[in-house]
Design an enzyme around this catalytic site. Structure first.
Site, PDB file in Angstrom:
ATOM      1  N   ASP A 156       0.843  -1.198   0.000  1.00 37.21           N
ATOM      2  CA  ASP A 156       0.000   0.000   0.000  1.00 37.21           C
ATOM      3  C   ASP A 156       0.878   1.248   0.000  1.00 37.21           C
ATOM      4  OD1 ASP A 156       0.968  -0.297   2.593  1.00 37.21           O
ATOM      5  OD2 ASP A 156      -0.978  -0.595   3.510  1.00 37.21           O
ATOM      6  N   ASN A 163      -7.379  -2.344  13.799  1.00 38.09           N
ATOM      7  CA  ASN A 163      -8.824  -2.427  13.553  1.00 38.09           C
ATOM      8  C   ASN A 163      -9.173  -3.568  12.597  1.00 38.09           C
ATOM      9  OD1 ASN A 163      -7.887  -1.488  11.129  1.00 38.09           O
ATOM     10  ND2 ASN A 163      -9.098   0.388  11.091  1.00 38.09           N
ATOM     11  N   GLU A 191      -9.757  -0.927   4.842  1.00 41.60           N
ATOM     12  CA  GLU A 191     -10.305  -0.583   6.149  1.00 41.60           C
ATOM     13  C   GLU A 191     -11.645  -1.299   6.378  1.00 41.60           C
ATOM     14  OE1 GLU A 191      -8.408   0.834   8.186  1.00 41.60           O
ATOM     15  OE2 GLU A 191      -7.920   2.917   7.712  1.00 41.60           O
TER      16      GLU A 191
HETATM   17  C1  GLP Z   1      -0.450   0.049   8.610  1.00 42.42           C
HETATM   18  C2  GLP Z   1      -0.119  -0.451   7.171  1.00 42.42           C
HETATM   19  C3  GLP Z   1      -0.260  -1.938   7.065  1.00 42.42           C
HETATM   20  C4  GLP Z   1       0.366  -2.567   8.294  1.00 42.42           C
HETATM   21  C5  GLP Z   1      -0.534  -2.287   9.485  1.00 42.42           C
HETATM   22  C6  GLP Z   1       0.016  -2.756  10.820  1.00 42.42           C
HETATM   23  O1  GLP Z   1      -1.384   1.076   8.588  1.00 42.42           O
HETATM   24  N1  GLP Z   1      -0.872   0.157   6.144  1.00 42.42           N
HETATM   25  O2  GLP Z   1       0.346  -2.384   5.869  1.00 42.42           O
HETATM   26  O3  GLP Z   1       0.486  -3.937   8.100  1.00 42.42           O
HETATM   27  O4  GLP Z   1      -0.935  -0.942   9.511  1.00 42.42           O
HETATM   28  O5  GLP Z   1       1.061  -1.919  11.272  1.00 42.42           O
HETATM   29  P1  GLP Z   1       1.973  -2.282  12.528  1.00 42.42           P
HETATM   30  O6  GLP Z   1       2.784  -3.455  12.144  1.00 42.42           O
HETATM   31  O7  GLP Z   1       2.807  -1.059  12.765  1.00 42.42           O
HETATM   32  O8  GLP Z   1       1.041  -2.580  13.655  1.00 42.42           O
END
Ligand code: GLP
Length: 250
Positions: free
Chosen positions: A75, A144, A151
């Protein structure tokens, strides 16, 4: 709808990076036997950091993988100029691709500054269709339940394609520290769709920390539905979850 049970590998918290890196190396080398240039999706975030560190440390031993596999970012934020340090792609270069020496031509990423983000999303979807399938989708779990920037809600249909999305206030808050304040976070993003990811030959979901325990439990046990986008992983075969002990105890 199918309800597959993912394979779950549980690790001690301090060996999460090592175990997950070892598992990924094994899967990458298996993919290399099946495809000439395997296509691997990679996530950003805190979760994979320790893994990328282990992969970087040992990179000299596995040049076969780093020279031949292609790596695609999951992303991206919209509207940032090339090279901006807040780009997920810049982050991934710093944490992983530069450190193991992925050839530039094997790095696939969204153009955050594309004048028409919707056209950029369509172009990525077409690229994956023409150059796929995705051999391994490595994923993180949002607090979430999001996957990439898919989302919670009807926009994240399980057959959704790569598209322009709006972040939820919760995700904006979660990413605020990275941007130097919640009010500065760019609220639109490009993400591979759940339908795009569902076609991957296999998927590896990385989850660590007590703060992910409740959402991991819900993802595994609540009804399969778009209010927890990660539940799409229960509708496809070939899913492995690597979780540390803290994420398994609610
Ligand atoms: C982010 C990214 C995701 C990621 C997720 C978890 O917003 N867009 O690709 O996997 O949230 O992030 P984290 O590993 O920091 O908890």
């Amino acid at each position: 709808m199918n309800d597959f049970r993912p394979q779950i590998i549980v690790t001690e918290s301090d060996s999460f990076g090592e175990t997950a890196a070892g598992f990924l190396i094994e899967r990458f080398s298996e993919a290399l036997k099946q495809a000439r240039m395997p296509l691997v999706v990679l996530p950003t975030g805190n979760t994979p950091l320790a893994i990328y560190k282990c992969l970087a440390r040992d990179h000299a031993h596995r040049r076969d993988i780093w020279d031949h596999a292609r790596f695609l970012t999951l992303d991206e934020y919209v509207g940032l100029p090339p090279g901006d340090e807040k780009l997920f792609y810049s982050w991934l270069c710093r944490a992983f691709m530069d450190r193991v020496g992925i050839p530039q031509s094997h790095r696939v990423f969204f153009h955050s500054d594309a004048p028409d983000p919707k056209a950029e999303a369509d172009a990525m979807e077409a690229w994956v269709r023409d150059n796929g399938p995705i051999d391994i989708a490595v994923l993180g779990l949002g607090g979430n339940g999001h996957i990439g920037m898919n989302e919670p809600g009807p926009d994240s249909a399980f057959d959704s394609v790569t598209r322009l999305v709006r972040l939820t206030p919760e995700t904006v808050r979660a990413n605020g520290a990275y941007w130097g304040g919640e009010d500065k976070v760019q609220p639109t993003a490009l993400t591979l769709g759940l339908g795009t990811l569902a076609k991957a030959r296999e998927s590896v979901l990385l989850v660590n920390g007590a703060h992910k325990a409740a959402i991991l439990r819900d993802m595994l046990n609540k009804p399969v539905a778009t209010d927890i986008p990660a539940t799409y992983l229960r509708t496809v075969p070939g899913v492995t979850i690597i979780a540390d002990r803290a994420a398994m105890i609610v």
